[in-house]
Design an enzyme around this catalytic site. Structure first.
Site, PDB file in Angstrom:
ATOM      1  N   ASP A 199       0.825  -1.204   0.000  1.00 55.61           N
ATOM      2  CA  ASP A 199       0.000   0.000   0.000  1.00 55.61           C
ATOM      3  C   ASP A 199       0.869   1.269   0.000  1.00 55.61           C
ATOM      4  O   ASP A 199       1.842   1.357   0.756  1.00 55.61           O
ATOM      5  CB  ASP A 199      -0.872  -0.007   1.268  1.00 55.61           C
ATOM      6  CG  ASP A 199      -1.790   1.193   1.332  1.00 55.61           C
ATOM      7  OD1 ASP A 199      -2.707   1.251   0.511  1.00 55.61           O
ATOM      8  OD2 ASP A 199      -1.577   2.070   2.181  1.00 55.61           O
ATOM      9  N   TYR A 203       5.795   6.207  -1.356  1.00 54.53           N
ATOM     10  CA  TYR A 203       6.048   7.272  -0.382  1.00 54.53           C
ATOM     11  C   TYR A 203       6.962   6.847   0.773  1.00 54.53           C
ATOM     12  O   TYR A 203       7.065   7.526   1.781  1.00 54.53           O
ATOM     13  CB  TYR A 203       4.718   7.782   0.183  1.00 54.53           C
ATOM     14  CG  TYR A 203       3.673   7.978  -0.884  1.00 54.53           C
ATOM     15  CD1 TYR A 203       2.616   7.083  -1.032  1.00 54.53           C
ATOM     16  CD2 TYR A 203       3.776   9.024  -1.800  1.00 54.53           C
ATOM     17  CE1 TYR A 203       1.671   7.232  -2.037  1.00 54.53           C
ATOM     18  CE2 TYR A 203       2.835   9.189  -2.818  1.00 54.53           C
ATOM     19  CZ  TYR A 203       1.797   8.281  -2.933  1.00 54.53           C
ATOM     20  OH  TYR A 203       0.868   8.418  -3.938  1.00 54.53           O
ATOM     21  N   GLU A 206      11.870   9.812   2.274  1.00 50.54           N
ATOM     22  CA  GLU A 206      11.805  11.259   2.079  1.00 50.54           C
ATOM     23  C   GLU A 206      13.231  11.786   1.853  1.00 50.54           C
ATOM     24  O   GLU A 206      14.165  11.326   2.501  1.00 50.54           O
ATOM     25  CB  GLU A 206      11.235  11.961   3.332  1.00 50.54           C
ATOM     26  CG  GLU A 206       9.838  11.560   3.720  1.00 50.54           C
ATOM     27  CD  GLU A 206       9.783  10.165   4.366  1.00 50.54           C
ATOM     28  OE1 GLU A 206      10.731   9.812   5.104  1.00 50.54           O
ATOM     29  OE2 GLU A 206       8.814   9.432   4.095  1.00 50.54           O
ATOM     30  N   GLU A 242       1.129  -0.797  -5.027  1.00 49.64           N
ATOM     31  CA  GLU A 242       0.092   0.185  -5.271  1.00 49.64           C
ATOM     32  C   GLU A 242       0.817   1.495  -5.502  1.00 49.64           C
ATOM     33  O   GLU A 242       1.085   2.262  -4.589  1.00 49.64           O
ATOM     34  CB  GLU A 242      -0.894   0.340  -4.110  1.00 49.64           C
ATOM     35  CG  GLU A 242      -2.070   1.201  -4.529  1.00 49.64           C
ATOM     36  CD  GLU A 242      -2.418   2.316  -3.566  1.00 49.64           C
ATOM     37  OE1 GLU A 242      -1.683   2.539  -2.600  1.00 49.64           O
ATOM     38  OE2 GLU A 242      -3.443   2.961  -3.775  1.00 49.64           O
ATOM     39  N   ASP A 308     -11.388   2.836  -3.404  1.00 50.15           N
ATOM     40  CA  ASP A 308     -11.086   4.264  -3.258  1.00 50.15           C
ATOM     41  C   ASP A 308     -11.917   5.075  -4.248  1.00 50.15           C
ATOM     42  O   ASP A 308     -12.678   4.523  -5.037  1.00 50.15           O
ATOM     43  CB  ASP A 308      -9.590   4.519  -3.541  1.00 50.15           C
ATOM     44  CG  ASP A 308      -8.722   4.058  -2.394  1.00 50.15           C
ATOM     45  OD1 ASP A 308      -7.615   3.559  -2.657  1.00 50.15           O
ATOM     46  OD2 ASP A 308      -9.167   4.192  -1.226  1.00 50.15           O
TER      47      ASP A 308
HETATM   48  O1  TEU Z   1      -4.196   4.714  -1.317  1.00 50.07           O
HETATM   49  C1  TEU Z   1      -2.907   5.257  -1.572  1.00 50.07           C
HETATM   50  C2  TEU Z   1      -2.901   6.351  -2.539  1.00 50.07           C
HETATM   51  O2  TEU Z   1      -1.885   6.664  -3.124  1.00 50.07           O
HETATM   52  C3  TEU Z   1      -4.135   7.148  -2.768  1.00 50.07           C
HETATM   53  O3  TEU Z   1      -3.801   8.443  -3.249  1.00 50.07           O
HETATM   54  C4  TEU Z   1      -4.924   6.487  -3.867  1.00 50.07           C
HETATM   55  O4  TEU Z   1      -4.111   6.449  -5.034  1.00 50.07           O
HETATM   56  C5  TEU Z   1      -6.133   7.353  -4.092  1.00 50.07           C
HETATM   57  O5  TEU Z   1      -6.871   7.289  -2.899  1.00 50.07           O
HETATM   58  C6  TEU Z   1      -6.945   6.874  -5.268  1.00 50.07           C
HETATM   59  O6  TEU Z   1      -7.020   5.510  -5.346  1.00 50.07           O
HETATM   60  C7  TEU Z   1      -4.063   3.650  -0.391  1.00 50.07           C
HETATM   61  C8  TEU Z   1      -5.419   2.980  -0.157  1.00 50.07           C
HETATM   62  O7  TEU Z   1      -5.902   2.466  -1.402  1.00 50.07           O
HETATM   63  C9  TEU Z   1      -6.378   3.972   0.433  1.00 50.07           C
HETATM   64  O8  TEU Z   1      -7.646   3.358   0.661  1.00 50.07           O
HETATM   65  C10 TEU Z   1      -5.809   4.467   1.759  1.00 50.07           C
HETATM   66  O9  TEU Z   1      -6.673   5.471   2.292  1.00 50.07           O
HETATM   67  C11 TEU Z   1      -4.399   5.061   1.550  1.00 50.07           C
HETATM   68  O10 TEU Z   1      -3.543   4.153   0.837  1.00 50.07           O
HETATM   69  C12 TEU Z   1      -3.718   5.292   2.887  1.00 50.07           C
HETATM   70  O11 TEU Z   1      -3.413   4.052   3.461  1.00 50.07           O
END
Ligand code: TEU
Length: 527
Positions: A199, A203, A206, A242, A308
């Site tokens: 996930d 990121y 840094e 991801e 998401d």
């Molecule tokens: O999302 C990570 C992320 O980079 C988000 O910007 C994502 O690309 C955006 O919400 C559109 O999909 C992950 C999980 O998928 C999300 O549900 C979590 O809230 C987030 O990490 C933090 O853990």
């Protein structure tokens, strides 16, 4: 080839799928009872959203214990039994690895904030005396956060968070953090998990003067993690990045075949909706022209929707405006840089358009992901906060609460006139040969039965009519020609070779023929 090359992955939350013990929450007992449903549908792998102990302020992506099961969903034994029953059915299991950050309730953060500055415990996280460092890093949850720094009164310092302020980022410059997260991976892989979704992996590190995304240090860590997983488990466990990034940056997560096995093709996803809105294939052509080749052992994960918002982070400002105009006519649908709607509502519940996108998803190169409920055209609830509206309980039947639970569900089951469970449910659609569910199941079974659709090379064609998407999947002398009409008007294909139309059955004519609005053909070409 490995299992993830041939897979179709079903994404669901344990909590949303089926309640096995009558407490209103979906759980592993209920999910296990539904495995035969997934096999019958044609699914080969299951991706489970976070089911670890959590304050649930980010729906479980705020982890407070990495190596346990939230008691609302069952026990570790229930999880192990689920994995066993899945494996007995030939289903693979992918779980979440939320490695970028923890909940602020995690014992690591509580220990860090009470530990002396500069200690290894304190440096499990990223601290600063000012909220000004790493100013080039973008804020991701733009609707909720105004900074990537938050003040902690106990530590008397600012801590770094790329998501909600209650999700402090782990400090990957600390070797104790890197060791601790590898031990978390081992814990779940030892339990038989087949794949880990990394996930928010862009990121992890840094560095001053950078966007703090896709840094070389992150790729070095991923190479180490991959080497560790391959050495300890052999080659059949899978790492799924991801990495919501532009194609070249996204492809970097494959390394030289020595980092992640898979990454989602985020830039392709919105362009499939944009192409449908325009009635033209050029958005798809544009992104594919800019997608670099990837190591043969790697795979893009393709998808239409997920848990998401439909992210518009990887489109231009003009494309974003066009997407909002086409798909977010209700202003409540906008969230962060995206649209928080499910597939059917996005497409006006038009089964032709829904099936057109499913047909492309399930015939294009890559490993497709299906979001739970989209196979029956489930709706959403924009009155629910954050992204919860696309995460409502699965609708199994017209029984109370959609057959999801015998108790009061953790979240209301959709019950409106169009998408409500009384008419929109699995049981009704399984019995209806003309239902979306049966059409999606047929596509999934055709994909399963035709290796060219899973493993084939892909040749993209450029028909004269810009409304047509046309490509051939070729494998072992077999060629399947996919033609789809993105427009609300008929479109004519010229000079086709003909063959057997796998979708409609019967011969597909040679020469020129016309597709109806949103029509699709999968043509098994004559050898
Ligand atoms: O999302 C990570 C992320 O980079 C988000 O910007 C994502 O690309 C955006 O919400 C559109 O999909 C992950 C999980 O998928 C999300 O549900 C979590 O809230 C987030 O990490 C933090 O853990």
């Amino acid at each position: 080839m490995s299992w993830y090359h041939d897979a179709v992955v079903y994404e669901t939350h344990v909590r949303s799928f089926a309640d096995g013990n009558g407490d209103g929450y979906g759980d592993f007992a209920g999910l296990t009872d539904k495995l035969d449903y997934l096999v019958d549908l044609g699914i080969t792998a299951i991706w489970l959203l976070p089911f670890f102990p959590s304050p649930l302020r980010d729906d479980g992506y705020d982890v407070s214990d990495y190596t346990a099961v939230d008691p609302r969903y069952g026990t570790l034994e229930d999880f192990a039994r689920f994995v066993d029953r899945a494996h007995r059915r030939g289903l693979k299991v992918i779980t979440e690895f939320v490695l970028n950050h923890t909940s602020d309730r995690h014992p690591w953060f509580q220990r860090a904030r009470h530990s002396p500055a500069g200690s290894s415990e304190r440096d499990f996280y990223v601290w600063s005396d000012t909220p000004d460092r790493y100013g080039d890093a973008r804020i991701i949850f733009t609707d909720s956060e105004t900074s990537n720094w938050a003040w902690d009164p106990v530590a008397g310092a600012w801590y770094w968070h790329r998501f909600y302020a209650h999700q402090p980022d782990l400090n990957y410059d600390n070797p104790a953090v890197r060791q601790a997260v590898v031990e978390v991976a081992d814990f779940w892989l030892d339990l038989g998990v087949d794949g880990l979704r990394l996930d928010a992996v862009p990121y992890l590190y840094e560095r001053d003067g950078t966007s703090c995304e896709n840094l070389p240090e992150t790729h070095a860590f991923l190479k180490d993690l991959r080497a560790h997983v391959d050495a300890r488990y052999g080659g059949d466990r899978m790492l799924l990045a991801e990495a919501n990034q532009w194609p070249v940056d996204a492809a970097a997560y494959f390394g030289n075949g020595d980092e992640c096995h898979m990454n989602y093709h985020f830039p392709l996803m919105p362009r499939m909706f944009l192409a449908l809105a325009r009635g033209r294939r050029d958005p798809i052509d544009w992104v594919l022209d800019r997608t670099p080749p990837i190591p043969p052992s790697c795979r893009w994960g393709t998808f239409l929707r997920n848990h998401d918002e439909l992210t518009l982070e990887m489109v231009t400002d003009a494309e974003r405006r066009e997407m909002y105009a086409a798909y977010a006519t209700d202003p409540r649908a906008k969230l962060n840089i995206g649209i928080r709607r499910r597939l059917a509502p996005l497409l006006g519940d038009d089964s032709r358009r829904i099936l057109l996108l499913f047909s492309l998803l399930l015939s294009m190169p890559g490993t497709p992901f299906v979001y739970y409920g989209d196979e029956i055209g489930m709706g959403d609830d924009l009155d629910l906060p954050d992204r919860n509206g696309v995460r409502t309980p699965m609708q199994w039947s017209d029984a109370p609460h959609g057959g999801f639970t015998t108790a009061t569900p953790y979240m209301p089951v959709i019950d409106d006139a169009v998408y409500g469970y009384r008419r929109r449910n699995v049981a009704a659609q399984r019995q209806d040969p003309g239902s979306l569910w049966n059409a999606v199941r047929r596509l999934l079974h055709l994909r399963r039965d035709h290796p060219a659709l899973r493993r084939g090379t892909t040749v993209w064609h450029a028909p004269d009519d810009p409304a047509l998407v046309s490509f051939s999947r070729r494998h072992d002398g077999v060629s399947i020609h996919v033609v789809a009409n993105l427009a609300a008007r008929p479109a004519t294909i010229q000079g086709d070779r003909g063959g057997i139309d796998l979708l409609g059955g019967g011969p597909s004519p040679t020469g020129s023929w016309t597709l109806p609005p949103y029509g699709v053909r999968w043509i098994l070409e004559d050898r």
